[in-house]
Write a protein that holds these residues in place. Structure first.
Motif, PDB file in Angstrom:
ATOM      1  N   CYS A 115      18.947   1.010 -82.563  1.00  0.00           N
ATOM      2  CA  CYS A 115      19.395   2.347 -82.163  1.00  0.00           C
ATOM      3  C   CYS A 115      20.246   2.245 -80.905  1.00  0.00           C
ATOM      4  O   CYS A 115      20.179   1.254 -80.168  1.00  0.00           O
ATOM      5  N   TYR A 150      17.835   6.013 -78.018  1.00  0.00           N
ATOM      6  CA  TYR A 150      17.233   6.118 -79.357  1.00  0.00           C
ATOM      7  C   TYR A 150      17.464   7.482 -80.010  1.00  0.00           C
ATOM      8  O   TYR A 150      16.598   8.017 -80.680  1.00  0.00           O
ATOM      9  N   CYS A 164      20.343   5.884 -84.961  1.00  0.00           N
ATOM     10  CA  CYS A 164      19.982   4.524 -85.348  1.00  0.00           C
ATOM     11  C   CYS A 164      20.894   4.012 -86.465  1.00  0.00           C
ATOM     12  O   CYS A 164      21.349   4.775 -87.325  1.00  0.00           O
ATOM     13  N   ALA A 181      17.889   9.893 -85.167  1.00  0.00           N
ATOM     14  CA  ALA A 181      16.534   9.344 -85.138  1.00  0.00           C
ATOM     15  C   ALA A 181      15.480  10.376 -85.531  1.00  0.00           C
ATOM     16  O   ALA A 181      14.391  10.009 -85.994  1.00  0.00           O
ATOM     17  N   VAL A 217      10.889   8.310 -85.185  1.00  0.00           N
ATOM     18  CA  VAL A 217      11.363   7.355 -84.192  1.00  0.00           C
ATOM     19  C   VAL A 217      11.667   8.079 -82.880  1.00  0.00           C
ATOM     20  O   VAL A 217      12.403   9.066 -82.851  1.00  0.00           O
ATOM     21  N   PRO A 276      11.890   7.231 -78.238  1.00  0.00           N
ATOM     22  CA  PRO A 276      12.034   6.147 -77.272  1.00  0.00           C
ATOM     23  C   PRO A 276      10.740   5.383 -77.018  1.00  0.00           C
ATOM     24  O   PRO A 276      10.772   4.233 -76.578  1.00  0.00           O
ATOM     25  N   ALA A 309      10.069   3.443 -80.886  1.00  0.00           N
ATOM     26  CA  ALA A 309      11.076   2.480 -81.338  1.00  0.00           C
ATOM     27  C   ALA A 309      10.817   1.038 -80.884  1.00  0.00           C
ATOM     28  O   ALA A 309      10.771   0.117 -81.722  1.00  0.00           O
ATOM     29  N   LEU A 321      12.374  -1.928 -82.967  1.00  0.00           N
ATOM     30  CA  LEU A 321      13.746  -1.441 -82.943  1.00  0.00           C
ATOM     31  C   LEU A 321      14.347  -1.648 -81.553  1.00  0.00           C
ATOM     32  O   LEU A 321      13.843  -1.124 -80.573  1.00  0.00           O
ATOM     33  N   VAL A 369      17.877  -1.862 -78.858  1.00  0.00           N
ATOM     34  CA  VAL A 369      19.120  -1.153 -78.582  1.00  0.00           C
ATOM     35  C   VAL A 369      20.288  -1.995 -79.078  1.00  0.00           C
ATOM     36  O   VAL A 369      20.394  -3.180 -78.749  1.00  0.00           O
TER      37      VAL A 369
END
Length: 225
Positions: free
Chosen positions: A58, A62, A65, A78, A92, A94, A97, A102, A104
């Motif tokens: 993402c 976030y 994504c 997200a 999803v 912050p 994730a 997940l 960045v």
């Protein structure tokens, strides 16, 4: 639709990820798959609700994504992506994730050139791309329904809401013959529950309210209207 969504996620709990940096997820609604992390980018296709997708990462914060759906690759808000976190299906965020793997990832011209060369809008990169372009904030409510039905002298109203973190709330209220009864149930994103029941009578001009918290305790009070 929710039964279908939860069934799909239940199947995915034991499914291996498709790549080391990929996370299997499910779309929570019919959502546009876009060519970039913003609503300014063109739509590649529409991902149907309850569909299995693969999420690769993402943008910072976030909010959007990078996902694949069948042969398509692109970006989805997200707030429409649900993953399995601690055994529960959640949206999803912050917090969620990083916990599900997940990371960045960057969005740039190389991404555009790799996946969109065959599309009619491919040559308009300069029209769509805006560094630092403000992304629309993710919706805090993913679904909301409301209905009212009346039969004779009785009416019943119901409404349900699902939040971005996976929690939900439902409420039903029925009024007939000078009395109204309402029940509200709330389910938190990690399974905690709370409820409230309210009964009011026009004849006695009083209401009784009972509340049950997530720990199971119940409190009741009566007041005059």
């Amino acid at each position: 639709m929710m039964k279908r969504l939860y069934l799909a996620l239940a199947i995915l709990i034991g499914a291996p990820s498709l790549a080391a940096a990929a996370t299997v997820a499910v779309s929570t609604g019919n959502v546009n798959l876009r060519a970039g992390p913003s609503t300014v980018y063109p739509v590649v296709t529409v991902v149907p609700a309850g569909t299995r997708i693969t999420t690769y990462g993402c943008v910072s914060g976030y909010s959007w994504c990078d996902v694949s759906f069948g042969a398509y690759r692109g970006w989805v808000s997200a707030s429409y992506i649900q993953v399995v976190y601690r055994g529960n299906p959640v949206i999803v965020t912050p917090v969620v994730a990083p916990a599900v793997g997940l990371t960045v990832v960057a969005y740039n011209r190389a991404y555009w050139d790799t996946y969109y060369a065959a599309y009619p809008w491919y040559g308009r990169w300069g029209h769509y791309y805006r560094p630092g372009y403000p992304v629309a904030p993710a919706a805090r409510v993913t679904s909301h329904d409301r209905a009212v039905t009346c039969t004779g002298d009785s009416c019943t109203a119901t409404r349900t809401t699902t939040g971005i973190y996976g929690g939900s709330a439902s409420q039903s209220r029925t009024c007939a013959n000078g009395e109204c009864n309402a029940t509200r149930n709330v389910v938190g994103p990690y399974g905690g529950t709370a409820s409230r029941t309210r009964n009011c009578s026009t004849n006695s001009q009083s209401c009784t309210v009972s509340r049950t918290g997530p720990a199971g305790g119940t409190r009741t009070r009566v007041f005059q209207r």
